[in-house]
Write a protein that holds these residues in place. Structure first.
Motif, PDB file in Angstrom:
ATOM      1  N   PRO A 143       0.793  -1.234   0.000  1.00 58.57           N
ATOM      2  CA  PRO A 143       0.000   0.000   0.000  1.00 58.57           C
ATOM      3  C   PRO A 143       0.829   1.289   0.000  1.00 58.57           C
ATOM      4  O   PRO A 143       0.419   2.265  -0.594  1.00 58.57           O
ATOM      5  CB  PRO A 143      -0.832  -0.111   1.279  1.00 58.57           C
ATOM      6  N   THR A 178     -10.323   3.523   3.669  1.00 59.29           N
ATOM      7  CA  THR A 178      -9.835   3.046   2.368  1.00 59.29           C
ATOM      8  C   THR A 178      -9.049   4.155   1.668  1.00 59.29           C
ATOM      9  O   THR A 178      -9.040   5.299   2.109  1.00 59.29           O
ATOM     10  CB  THR A 178     -11.019   2.632   1.478  1.00 59.29           C
ATOM     11  N   ALA A 179      -8.429   3.786   0.570  1.00 67.63           N
ATOM     12  CA  ALA A 179      -7.545   4.710  -0.142  1.00 67.63           C
ATOM     13  C   ALA A 179      -8.332   5.850  -0.804  1.00 67.63           C
ATOM     14  O   ALA A 179      -9.519   5.724  -1.084  1.00 67.63           O
ATOM     15  CB  ALA A 179      -6.775   3.943  -1.198  1.00 67.63           C
TER      16      ALA A 179
END
Ligand SMILES: Cc1ncc(COP(=O)(O)O)c(C=O)c1O
Length: 489
Positions: free
Chosen positions: A7, A57-58
């Motif tokens: 990530p 979340t991203a």
């Protein structure tokens, strides 16, 4: 088989795009600093807490970076603005901003030499340059700190270790009497805090009154030391301030050194701000006597235009560093005999950031003479400002101009309460639209308007604009009557 990407491991194109974009935004910010308002007008300043839920979340990194940078710039309080006549926080030198990025990327761990050889050597070289400017010819050592607070804390730890060698292990109770130390009534509150944290108690700090030049009264210092000794207390240190927070006063360093020599006390100079004057050949004589100090605090994140964090504790009694801070635990790597002593043994910190690198790089690129120019220029601007106050119909100069900090008082007949209220009203007027920032404080118990020339971008233009704003505020607050009460000389 391709491993799934991790990530935090960004795609190289995106990495470069983000970096370039951030540098462009910073560049745009720097371009506007000479005229940038310090903050939003009072009516638009909002300090509500943020309510975003924890992101799970991203998100699009370019959009987030862009948005938060813009918001910080649009709504922030801009210490780096040339219109910030504020506390002791400067416009960072751009080279130092780049240095900070490099430090964050390389993340050297200064705790031990084995993991930071070059970064540690850079710190030691920077400390050597500072020690040489202080005027020390013999051995000295120290470390970069998070700031003046930690540096003063460390200095008091050194002074205690020097006077009470067993107290580091056995505690201050083993001393058997109350240790006490001295500083001027105008000295910084980090000393009170440190005394509390070191276990000797805040009352161990004896605040000595100042005389008319706002310097520690050395006769009263001697009287206080004698009284403490008679009462069975144990004096162990005197802290002279080189550049007080409120007025920039510089204690008599030579005189304080003489008292310390005679009484065998640790002599610490809190030069968090003013210690930087050692970098000016023209003005280093302001600090005559600093070379006699056992320890000195200097904050490069004040007059040396470094971004936070950059403080320095440096001592001409280097053996006291390991007496105060030396420690061993099994998981620390064993140093090779050829390496100098690990940093964690001479500092209050364990994990330690490479705070010296930005100053080293700035000196390497601009040279010491850039600081000479910067310091000399600000002192000249402050002298001019002092004359403006003296000649003003509305204000008077309330303290000698030693360093680029001005203390002004309104020319208003009446008691202290009335004058303090007028100062608050003038400051409110001057700062309401957010363009510029000045403050009100107390010096030797009296209210003053405090103006500090702290940004290397501040010049005659910003000062003239501030003076116009102060005059308009005074006319409004004091009324036309007061405006005619004193002739302009
Ligand atoms: C004279 C003096 N000493 C120490 C300090 C503490 O420095 P820092 O804010 O870096 O902890 C200050 C801060 O303004 C100061 O003015």
């Amino acid at each position: 088989m391709n491993e799934p990407s991790l990530p935090f491991d960004l795609d190289p194109d995106l990495r470069r795009r983000l970096g370039h974009r951030l540098i462009d935004l910073i560049d745009e910010y720097f371009a506007h600093l000479p005229q940038r308002p310090v903050q939003l007008p009072a009516s638009q300043r909002s300090f509500e807490p943020l309510h975003n839920p924890l992101p799970e979340t991203a998100a699009d990194p370019e959009a987030v970076l862009e948005q938060v940078t813009r918001e910080l710039i649009e709504k922030g309080f801009h210490v780096p603005s040339a219109n910030y006549f504020g506390l002791m926080n400067p416009t960072p030198a751009y080279i130092a901003v780049l240095a900070e990025t490099l430090v964050a990327a390389l993340n050297p761990q200064l705790a031990t030499m084995a993991r930071s050889q070059l970064a540690s050597k850079i710190e030691q070289e920077t400390l050597r340059w500072i020690g040489e400017r202080i005027g020390w010819g013999g051995a000295f050592d120290g470390s970069f700190t998070s700031g003046g607070n930690e540096a003063n804390f460390s200095a008091l730890a050194l002074a205690l270790a020097a006077r009470f060698p067993h107290a580091t292990e056995e505690g201050v109770a083993s001393i058997g009497a109350q240790p006490v130390f001295y500083a001027s009534a105008e000295s910084h509150h980090s000393l009170d805090k440190s005394a509390g944290l070191l276990g000797i108690g805040r009352r161990a700090l004896r605040r000595i009154p100042v005389h008319a030049r706002l310097e520690m009264d050395l006769q009263r210092l001697e009287t206080a030391i004698a009284a403490d000794i008679s009462a069975g207390r144990i004096p162990f240190a005197v802290v002279a301030t080189a550049g007080t927070t409120n007025s920039g006063a510089i204690d008599d360093l030579e005189g304080t050194a003489a008292v310390c020599r005679q009484r065998k006390l640790w002599f610490h100079v809190d030069g968090a701000y003013g210690g930087a004057a050692t970098f000016s050949d023209q003005h280093r004589n302001l600090l005559r006597g600093i070379e006699q100090a056992d320890s000195v605090t200097i904050d490069p994140h004040k007059w040396l235009a470094m971004p936070f964090a950059a403080g320095v504790i440096i001592t001409s009694q280097p053996e006291m560093l390991s007496r105060a801070f030396g420690i061993a635990t099994p998981y620390m790597p064993k140093s090779a005999a050829s390496l100098p002593v690990d940093n964690f043994k001479i500092s209050a910190q364990w994990s330690r950031r490479a705070n010296a690198f930005k100053l080293w790089l700035t000196l390497r690129i601009h040279g010491r003479q850039a600081y000479e120019q910067h310091i000399n220029r600000q002192l000249a601007l402050a002298q001019d400002f002092g004359r403006w106050l003296e000649n003003s119909a509305h204000f008077e100069l309330a303290a000698p101009v030693r360093l680029p900090i001005l203390n002004g008082r309104v020319r208003l007949p009446g008691g202290e309460e009335k004058i303090a209220a007028a100062h608050l009203a003038v400051v409110e007027e001057v700062t309401r639209d957010g363009r510029r920032w000045i403050s009100e404080t107390k010096v030797a118990g009296r209210s003053v308007i405090r103006i500090m020339i702290v940004s290397y971008l501040t010049g005659e233009k910003q000062i003239a604009e501030l003076q116009a704003a102060m005059t308009a505020a005074a006319v409004k607050v004091l009324g036309a009557k007061a405006a005619h009460s004193q002739p302009v000389r």
